[in-house]
Design an enzyme around this catalytic site. Structure first.
Site, short mmCIF file in Angstrom:
data_model
loop_
_atom_site.label_atom_id
_atom_site.label_comp_id
_atom_site.label_asym_id
_atom_site.label_seq_id
_atom_site.Cartn_x
_atom_site.Cartn_y
_atom_site.Cartn_z
N ASP A 89 0.83 -1.20 0.00
CA ASP A 89 0.00 0.00 0.00
C ASP A 89 0.88 1.26 0.00
OD1 ASP A 89 -2.74 0.96 0.10
OD2 ASP A 89 -2.13 1.85 2.01
N LYS B 173 1.22 4.34 -2.88
CA LYS B 173 1.19 5.78 -2.61
C LYS B 173 2.45 6.46 -3.16
CE LYS B 173 -1.64 5.25 1.53
NZ LYS B 173 -1.64 5.18 2.98
#
Ligand SMILES: NC(=O)c1ccc[n+]([C@@H]2O[C@H](COP(=O)([O-])OP(=O)(O)OC[C@H]3O[C@@H](n4cnc5c(N)ncnc54)[C@H](OP(=O)(O)O)[C@@H]3O)[C@@H](O)[C@H]2O)c1
Length: 370
Positions: free
Chosen positions: A216, A220
């Site tokens: 994750d 980003k």
């Protein structure tokens, strides 16, 4: 009063908080000349079409009067009603909802997304979607994709557009990993105990390996890199997976839970190797000179911005030519429904203002051509 007609997809933590914030602050937006209307709300199964104004009973209304839907039902409804200034808000936690973006844009919608899937798809798809937006003169805003409500993307965009040379971006991107390593570095607890505590407090995903995998954070980081014109894909992000192979995602969650104490010796060893003035931090690093993206666990000085982090806060350092060795630092809660919904709301207001500016430019051009 400029109406913005919002079709809200996803009424979980973020979506439902967004509705509450819009209802609570309606007057404030009216004073700024903006009328935020939500004629349609939908979850993965049901859609609810609002005849008048959405009110605080929306949740019961969705349950009682919502009906199974296809995207085309919603598109037909807003077309029949001749709604102007349409915006689709993607507050879903879906990997597939992004497949609807193209159709929504073609049907006249701008898009505001908390969901970060669209911006981390393969580069060609990412680029083609931007072409579609341009072709249809539609806007796509997604400030909450990185750092939730913190103004990371707009700050990078502003610096980049102003011609500032950004050399490096570093960040503690993940609230859950921030909490885990802030606590583990400071307290006399095993890694497995801290992991349990983070889960109990609701900081981690139901399967904490999703957080520990670093994917994750990798997504980003990729989103930020693309903002700065780096043509990169997720496969090019070097990600340190904190879960050893024998406990990884191919084994069951129950197996991981039963054996998570196997993580303790390595993390304990790492903690022992820290100097008096050091702590462990999970960071994402974007080196724009070498064009490298890395997600890893590092030792930081306690006295640094990252070293000082508390609780589950996120922190970002932006290094640029003009700012030299002292980076711009943006820090605060990097997750949570209230701050994320407020970030989505901020995108909606920005969109309404952009549309207002477009209108007045068009009117001026029309006057000049008369
Ligand atoms: N929470 C945060 O701190 C945070 C921060 C930044 C970004 N985000 C992003 O914000 C998004 C929402 O997060 P959340 O915490 O609100 O998730 P959540 O509580 O799990 O809610 C997800 C919502 O999306 C709906 N949904 C799922 N698939 C859908 C589909 N195909 N069409 C329409 N609705 C669909 C779900 O409906 P059902 O109930 O019917 O399944 C549910 O209402 C995620 O993408 C997340 O990554 C969250």
């Amino acid at each position: 009063m400029r109406p913005l007609n919002i079709v809200l997809f996803g009424v979980g933590n973020v979506g439902s908080t967004l509705i509450r914030q819009i209802l609570a602050d309606k007057q404030h937006f009216h004073e700024a000349g903006i009328d935020l209307k939500i004629p349609v709300i939908a979850n993965s199964r049901l859609a609810f079409f609002e005849k008048e104004n959405l009110h605080s009973s929306w949740e019961t209304d969705l349950g009682s009067f919502g009906f199974p839907y296809e995207l085309e039902d919603i598109l037909k409804y807003v077309k029949d009603k001749d709604y102007k200034n349409l915006v689709a808000v993607d507050a879903t936690a879906s990997n597939n909802f992004v497949d609807n973006y193209q159709r929504l844009v073609e049907a006249g919608f701008h898009i505001v997304a908390a969901n970060k899937v669209a911006n981390s798809l393969p580069f060609e798809v990412y680029k083609n979607f931007r072409e579609t937006l341009k072709e249809h003169k539609k806007q796509f805003l997604y400030e909450t994709n990185v750092g939730a409500g913190l103004p990371i993307i707009q700050t990078l965009q502003g610096l980049h557009q102003a011609g500032e040379k950004i050399t490096r971006v570093r960040g503690v991107f993940s609230g859950s990993l921030s909490y885990i390593f802030n606590t583990f570095s400071e307290e006399d607890k095993t890694f497995a105990e801290v992991l349990d505590e983070a889960q109990l407090k609701g900081f981690t995903e139901p399967d904490p390996r999703v957080d520990l995998s670093g994917k994750d954070v990798g997504r980003k980081l990729l989103i930020l890199a693309r903002e700065l014109n780096l043509r990169k894909d997720l496969s090019e992000v070097q990600i340190q997976d904190l879960v050893p192979a024998h406990l990884n995602g191919t084994t069951s969650l129950a197996h991981f839970r039963k054996n998570q104490e196997h993580l303790n010796p390595d993390f304990q060893e790492l903690k022992k190797s820290l100097k008096e003035d050091e702590v462990l931090r999970h960071v994402g690093e974007l080196d724009l000179v070498k064009q490298e993206l890395q997600v890893k666990l590092v030792k930081e000085k306690k006295a640094s911005a990252f070293g000082n982090l508390k609780h589950a806060d996120a922190s970002f350092e932006i290094y640029t030519e003009s700012y030299g060795e002292q980076p711009i630092v943006i820090q605060g809660a990097g997750a949570g429904a209230a701050v994320t919904a407020r970030g989505v709301l901020s995108d909606l207001i920005k969109l309404a203002q952009n549309l207002k500016n477009e209108d007045s430019t068009q009117k001026t051009e029309q006057r000049l051509s008369l």
